[in-house]
Design an enzyme around this catalytic site. Sequence first.
Site, mmCIF file in Angstrom:
data_model
loop_
_atom_site.group_PDB
_atom_site.id
_atom_site.type_symbol
_atom_site.label_atom_id
_atom_site.label_comp_id
_atom_site.label_asym_id
_atom_site.label_seq_id
_atom_site.Cartn_x
_atom_site.Cartn_y
_atom_site.Cartn_z
ATOM 1 N N LYS A 123 7.590 -4.955 4.772
ATOM 2 C CA LYS A 123 8.049 -3.583 5.079
ATOM 3 C C LYS A 123 7.563 -3.124 6.333
ATOM 4 O O LYS A 123 8.214 -2.569 7.220
ATOM 5 C CB LYS A 123 7.836 -2.742 3.843
ATOM 6 C CG LYS A 123 8.246 -1.391 4.011
ATOM 7 C CD LYS A 123 7.722 -0.312 3.209
ATOM 8 C CE LYS A 123 7.605 -0.896 1.754
ATOM 9 N NZ LYS A 123 7.372 0.202 0.765
ATOM 10 N N LYS A 135 -2.078 -2.563 -0.269
ATOM 11 C CA LYS A 135 -1.860 -1.651 -1.512
ATOM 12 C C LYS A 135 -3.147 -1.551 -2.180
ATOM 13 O O LYS A 135 -4.044 -2.236 -2.331
ATOM 14 C CB LYS A 135 -0.835 -2.286 -2.235
ATOM 15 C CG LYS A 135 -0.107 -1.196 -2.922
ATOM 16 C CD LYS A 135 0.867 -0.554 -2.167
ATOM 17 C CE LYS A 135 1.673 0.832 -2.852
ATOM 18 N NZ LYS A 135 2.807 1.259 -1.878
ATOM 19 N N ASP A 175 1.231 7.101 -3.318
ATOM 20 C CA ASP A 175 2.261 6.179 -3.779
ATOM 21 C C ASP A 175 2.259 7.023 -5.128
ATOM 22 O O ASP A 175 1.810 7.992 -5.221
ATOM 23 C CB ASP A 175 1.923 4.869 -4.061
ATOM 24 C CG ASP A 175 2.874 3.859 -4.261
ATOM 25 O OD1 ASP A 175 3.740 3.476 -3.461
ATOM 26 O OD2 ASP A 175 3.378 3.529 -5.765
#
Length: 455
Positions: A123, A135, A175
């Site tokens: 991405k 992440k 997130d």
Amino acid sequence: MQTTLVNNHVSAYLDEIYDSVVKRDPNEVEFHQAVAAFLQSILPLLEKEPHYIEKGILKQIVEPERVITFRVTWVDDNGETQVNRGYRVQFNSAIGPFKGGLRFHPTVNQSIVKFLGFEQTFKNALTGQPIGGGKGGSDFDPKGKSDMEIMRFCQSYMTELAKHIGPDVDIPAGDIGVGAREIGYMFGQYKRIRGAYEAGVLTGKGQEYGGSLARKEATGYGTIYFLNEMLKDNKIPLNRSTVIVSGSGNVSIYAMEKAIEFGAKVVACSDSSGYIYNEKGIDIETVKQIKEIEKGRIQDYLKKYPETTYKEDCSGIWSVPCDVALPCATQNELDEESAKQLVKNGVKAVAEGANMPSTPEAIEVFLKNNILFGPAKATNAGGVAVSQLEMAQNSMRLKWSFEEVDEKLQEIMKNIYKNCRSSVDEFYNATNLIQGANIASFKKVADAMIAQGVI
Ligand code: NDP
Ligand code: 2IT
């Protein structure tokens, strides 16, 4: 791994790579799912350009550079000690420092964080910006916690994470379950530990201390900018479309807001308890008040609009007739049955605001029925793109206006669509933007890895 393509030596090699991933971590089903989908879709590129295989890039690209797991201990309001597990997966730094969000949700485990880090790598490459992929998060459940409990958890989490991040090393953001409040508490703790004001270490910060305007809106707005390009290209007017959006968090709220601004009618949204439906359209300001400010449940919407339908089944939202469906809640929330229901009801386009929200079977249904499909890593890249603009502003020690950031976001989303589209034309001559997104981003990451040697 299932491939629908001829079983030649390239697909046999991809099977080998996939099998080695499964063998290494047999329980990481979400990670396997993301890797399988990715490998299948870049087959046309590898057939045309086998040097990626010869250089051993695939073996490297499916293995994270570093996985960090740690204990997060904190004291709740009753004085009891609580223990959670913290994660940070530093997946790939070929094109820039690790960059990607933190998720606080009870379902977080190593498989989830690895799939998200893998997806993030590609991405981020699609945005055209110099950011690698990472992440993190924790199995901490923010629901029902007091503000002070959230603060103590964030401080404890950051006390360990601070050893592994930095503005040129790894830059986390939000997130699921992590918004401006959590980023604020984590930034405060990081600053205290480092004894320095390194604004660029986290993104999604508050406006008072280095946050970028339009970051909060960026993922949802970006999803609609991408959708608009995809619809325009296929002569479907967004302004006469009926839209449904799953979730009612950060991504969903701003996707709804921008869709409405474009003249579309948003008739349904949800949370993990159920969905609301109102054929006259959803009042986005009320959703914001309930979810952003009061941190309540979507069912509370009925207090102001009692004629609205509420059903205690969040996946029931996919049975609401619409032209456009935007899954913006979580992974695998849209399965084969839901996809069939959407197709039966005449859906024309699906754009993924969440990460990997559609199961492989659902995607197959959409593609077989020629439904326009915007894959997550392209569609929802606006959030991380504006995060990188926040890093740029922090480095320059200045702040751009909302309009400046929004204009850059629009440009980035248009370019992502164009690049995905042209990769499709070059390598497959089809309408499948999944292949376009994966091929364009793989090439970029893989070329950087080759240039930097075997490291
Ligand atoms: P939020 O925490 O703000 O909102 C999440 C929403 O999804 C809530 O409405 C939540 O409902 C719902 N939800 C979460 N888990 C589940 C579940 N297991 N089943 C059903 N509903 C669920 O998160 P974001 O909006 O930030 O993130 C949503 C998605 O978008 C995620 O997939 C994330 O990875 C992705 N994403 C986020 C970006 C960002 O900038 N924030 C950028 C790119 C992608 P409830 O309130 O009941 O928990
Ligand atoms: O999935 C994602 O792209 C995000 N959660 C945003 C990551 C970021 O660094 O802004």
